[in-house]
Each structure stands twice: as structure tokens, then as C-alpha cells.
Design a protein around this motif. Structure first.
Motif, mmCIF file in Angstrom:
data_model
loop_
_atom_site.group_PDB
_atom_site.id
_atom_site.type_symbol
_atom_site.label_atom_id
_atom_site.label_comp_id
_atom_site.label_asym_id
_atom_site.label_seq_id
_atom_site.Cartn_x
_atom_site.Cartn_y
_atom_site.Cartn_z
ATOM 1 N N GLY A 17 -2.581 7.266 4.223
ATOM 2 C CA GLY A 17 -2.883 7.833 5.520
ATOM 3 C C GLY A 17 -3.628 6.908 6.465
ATOM 4 O O GLY A 17 -3.926 7.286 7.607
ATOM 5 N N VAL A 18 -3.939 5.701 6.007
ATOM 6 C CA VAL A 18 -4.656 4.732 6.833
ATOM 7 C C VAL A 18 -3.665 3.791 7.502
ATOM 8 O O VAL A 18 -2.858 3.143 6.824
ATOM 9 C CB VAL A 18 -5.663 3.920 5.985
ATOM 10 N N HIS A 19 -3.719 3.730 8.819
ATOM 11 C CA HIS A 19 -2.846 2.841 9.589
ATOM 12 C C HIS A 19 -3.590 1.550 9.903
ATOM 13 O O HIS A 19 -4.710 1.586 10.416
ATOM 14 C CB HIS A 19 -2.401 3.516 10.887
ATOM 15 N N SER A 20 -2.975 0.420 9.596
ATOM 16 C CA SER A 20 -3.599 -0.879 9.837
ATOM 17 C C SER A 20 -2.620 -1.786 10.569
ATOM 18 O O SER A 20 -1.424 -1.797 10.268
ATOM 19 C CB SER A 20 -3.993 -1.550 8.513
ATOM 20 N N ASP A 21 -3.126 -2.556 11.527
ATOM 21 C CA ASP A 21 -2.305 -3.533 12.223
ATOM 22 C C ASP A 21 -2.079 -4.744 11.333
ATOM 23 O O ASP A 21 -2.995 -5.193 10.630
ATOM 24 C CB ASP A 21 -2.984 -3.988 13.513
ATOM 25 N N GLY A 22 -0.844 -5.277 11.385
ATOM 26 C CA GLY A 22 -0.524 -6.482 10.658
ATOM 27 C C GLY A 22 -0.517 -7.695 11.566
ATOM 28 O O GLY A 22 -0.937 -7.632 12.727
ATOM 29 N N ALA A 23 -0.024 -8.815 11.042
ATOM 30 C CA ALA A 23 0.026 -10.053 11.819
ATOM 31 C C ALA A 23 1.160 -10.055 12.842
ATOM 32 O O ALA A 23 1.210 -10.923 13.710
ATOM 33 C CB ALA A 23 0.167 -11.255 10.881
ATOM 34 N N ALA A 24 2.072 -9.106 12.722
ATOM 35 C CA ALA A 24 3.101 -8.841 13.744
ATOM 36 C C ALA A 24 4.015 -10.026 14.035
ATOM 37 O O ALA A 24 4.421 -10.242 15.183
ATOM 38 C CB ALA A 24 2.446 -8.339 15.028
ATOM 39 N N GLN A 25 4.372 -10.767 13.012
ATOM 40 C CA GLN A 25 5.404 -11.783 13.190
ATOM 41 C C GLN A 25 6.787 -11.148 13.246
ATOM 42 O O GLN A 25 7.700 -11.703 13.857
ATOM 43 C CB GLN A 25 5.340 -12.795 12.053
ATOM 44 N N TRP A 26 6.924 -9.995 12.589
ATOM 45 C CA TRP A 26 8.184 -9.253 12.593
ATOM 46 C C TRP A 26 7.906 -7.786 12.884
ATOM 47 O O TRP A 26 6.835 -7.274 12.547
ATOM 48 C CB TRP A 26 8.874 -9.344 11.229
ATOM 49 N N PRO A 27 8.862 -7.071 13.506
ATOM 50 C CA PRO A 27 8.707 -5.625 13.687
ATOM 51 C C PRO A 27 8.943 -4.917 12.362
ATOM 52 O O PRO A 27 9.769 -5.344 11.557
ATOM 53 C CB PRO A 27 9.809 -5.293 14.696
ATOM 54 N N GLY A 28 8.219 -3.858 12.131
ATOM 55 C CA GLY A 28 8.433 -3.097 10.900
ATOM 56 C C GLY A 28 7.142 -2.532 10.358
ATOM 57 O O GLY A 28 6.066 -3.108 10.554
ATOM 58 N N THR A 29 7.249 -1.399 9.679
ATOM 59 C CA THR A 29 6.094 -0.718 9.095
ATOM 60 C C THR A 29 6.177 -0.742 7.578
ATOM 61 O O THR A 29 7.208 -0.393 7.005
ATOM 62 C CB THR A 29 6.035 0.744 9.588
ATOM 63 N N VAL A 30 5.105 -1.167 6.954
ATOM 64 C CA VAL A 30 4.996 -1.136 5.503
ATOM 65 C C VAL A 30 4.541 0.265 5.100
ATOM 66 O O VAL A 30 3.488 0.729 5.548
ATOM 67 C CB VAL A 30 3.986 -2.188 5.002
ATOM 68 N N GLU A 31 5.335 0.948 4.285
ATOM 69 C CA GLU A 31 5.042 2.336 3.927
ATOM 70 C C GLU A 31 5.388 2.588 2.474
ATOM 71 O O GLU A 31 6.029 1.762 1.817
ATOM 72 C CB GLU A 31 5.833 3.283 4.838
ATOM 73 N N LEU A 32 4.995 3.744 1.960
ATOM 74 C CA LEU A 32 5.230 4.090 0.567
ATOM 75 C C LEU A 32 6.725 4.177 0.274
ATOM 76 O O LEU A 32 7.483 4.778 1.037
ATOM 77 C CB LEU A 32 4.571 5.432 0.252
ATOM 78 N N LEU A 33 7.151 3.579 -0.827
ATOM 79 C CA LEU A 33 8.544 3.670 -1.233
ATOM 80 C C LEU A 33 8.896 5.121 -1.560
ATOM 81 O O LEU A 33 8.106 5.841 -2.177
ATOM 82 C CB LEU A 33 8.803 2.800 -2.459
ATOM 83 N N GLN A 34 10.085 5.547 -1.162
ATOM 84 C CA GLN A 34 10.545 6.913 -1.434
ATOM 85 C C GLN A 34 11.416 6.911 -2.689
ATOM 86 O O GLN A 34 12.625 7.086 -2.639
ATOM 87 C CB GLN A 34 11.311 7.448 -0.220
ATOM 88 N N ALA A 35 10.765 6.662 -3.819
ATOM 89 C CA ALA A 35 11.448 6.599 -5.117
ATOM 90 C C ALA A 35 10.740 7.543 -6.082
ATOM 91 O O ALA A 35 9.555 7.837 -5.908
ATOM 92 C CB ALA A 35 11.415 5.167 -5.650
ATOM 93 N N PRO A 36 11.440 8.024 -7.115
ATOM 94 C CA PRO A 36 10.827 8.969 -8.054
ATOM 95 C C PRO A 36 9.608 8.409 -8.776
ATOM 96 O O PRO A 36 8.696 9.150 -9.120
ATOM 97 C CB PRO A 36 11.958 9.275 -9.041
ATOM 98 N N ILE A 37 9.609 7.113 -9.029
ATOM 99 C CA ILE A 37 8.504 6.476 -9.738
ATOM 100 C C ILE A 37 8.006 5.278 -8.950
ATOM 101 O O ILE A 37 8.791 4.383 -8.602
ATOM 102 C CB ILE A 37 8.931 6.018 -11.149
#
Length: 211
Positions: A97-117
Motif C-alpha cells: 500500500g506504500v507508493h514510492s517514486d522510482g528513478a523514472a528512466q522507464w514508464p511503469g509501475t512495480v506491483e505485486l505479481l498476480q500469481a497463486p504463489i
């Protein structure tokens, strides 16, 4: 004959010694450093990373890492991000639930994988992007992953005015995520080449060949 000098950025995160040894075995002369001048001027820079996105960004900023990466890329000097060292190159990350800014060399959000495990831990294959040099000679090989988060979509339209990166994908548990990117002098892998045996060594050799 000594190989090109590669700086491994020491900002308090990553399997630093294993990365240093792996890059040395691949043929480079390696220095582990937090010194901005050394990191900027080396032929190649490796940005490792393990743990939480926010903590890695805090560590990166503590040594001026964003500026180091920016200055290297402006000068066309190669940078290789590994694991969370890849993730922090994207625009932002969301963990617990914590949003953090990255170095922004590329567009995209790092988020939890939607996998069973999760975490995704162990060996997996990759689907290299068109024109990939990173996987020359190792197409179809397996690489070692340890992560719960990743970039699950790529905003191709954001790169309409520049050369399109070669984006590599991996499938896991019905989900898929970006497992490597090649974008001019900026390369990165979600997996750990230093833990990926002969295939990982060849990948590092391919990167060193660009220096």
C-alpha cells in the motif's frame, strides 16, 4: 590482459560480493564503490538491489545514484540494473500500500505479481524482445528469480518518439512481467544473472562486450 573497469554501486542493497565475483568471472576489472566520480567514469556500472522498492530508492538517493545514472546515460555509458536494481529504474512502485517514486528512466509501475504463489522463486524461462543482444547465445536458457513484485505492463506509446527498447517477458502462475529491458546503454534484468550459472555468465559477458 585486464578487462574493462566496471563499478558495482554500493548503496546498501544487493548481493554485492556475489555480483562482484560474477562480473569478474565474466571478464571485467571490478570495483565496489559508493564514490560518484568512480561510478560515473567507469566503463560500466552495475546497480544491484534486493529487498523493498522504497528502501532501495532511499539508499540510491543517499549516494546520488539517480544523478550518477542520469549522467552516465547522457554520456552513453552503459548501466546494468539487477533485480530491485531494475525495478527502481521504473516510474514508481507500490508495496504493502506504500507508493514510492522510482528513478523514472522507464514508464511503469512495480506491483505485486498476480500469481497463486509469491514470491516467484527459482528457475524460469524468458521471452526475449526483438533485436535482443542480451540473450545472444542463450536463447531458451533458464534464469534464477527471487521476487514478489514486478512490472506487469509496458507503456509502449511513451517511447513512440525514440528507439523502442527490447523488452523481455516471463510468465509465472498465469501472470506475466517484464524480466529484462535493453534500451541503448541502459540494460536491466529482474532475475539474478550472478545466480544463473553458465547462462548468467554469458549474459554478463554479452553486456561487458558493449563496454
Amino acid at each position: 590482459m585486464a578487462g574493462p573497469q566496471v563499478a558495482v554501486l554500493d548503496y546498501g542493497s544487493g548481493n554485492l560480493r556475489s555480483v562482484v565475483r560474477a562480473v569478474e568471472r565474466a571478464g571485467a576489472d571490478v570495483v565496489l564503490t559508493a564514490d560518484a566520480t568512480v561510478a560515473e567514469q567507469a566503463a560500466g556500472l552495475v546497480v544491484p538491489g534486493v529487498g523493498a522498492f522504497e528502501a532501495c530508492m532511499t539508499g540510491l538517493r543517499s549516494v546520488g545514484g539517480e544523478r550518477i545514472i542520469d549522467r552516465r546515460l547522457v554520456a552513453g555509458r552503459p548501466v546494468l540494473g539487477i533485480c530491485v536494481g531494475m525495478q527502481i529504474l521504473f516510474s514508481d512502485g507500490i508495496e504493502h500500500g506504500v507508493h514510492s517514486d522510482g528513478a523514472a528512466q522507464w514508464p511503469g509501475t512495480v506491483e505485486l505479481l498476480q500469481a497463486p504463489i509469491v514470491p516467484h522463486m527459482g528457475w524460469n524461462t524468458v521471452q526475449p524482445g526483438e533485436g535482443s543482444r542480451m540473450f545472444d547465445g542463450i536463447a531458451g536458457e533458464r534464469f534464477y528469480f527471487v521476487h514478489s513484485y514486478g512490472v506487469r505492463s509496458w507503456l509502449l506509446e511513451a517511447h513512440a518518439a525514440v528507439q523502442a527498447p527490447a523488452v523481455t517477458w516471463t510468465e509465472y502462475g498465469g501472470d506475466r512481467f517484464v524480466s529484462a529491458v535493453e534500451n541503448g546503454p541502459l540494460w536491466a534484468t529482474q532475475f539474478h544473472p550472478e545466480k544463473s550459472g553458465d547462462a548468467g555468465r554469458r549474459l554478463l559477458e554479452n553486456w561487458i562486450a558493449t563496454l
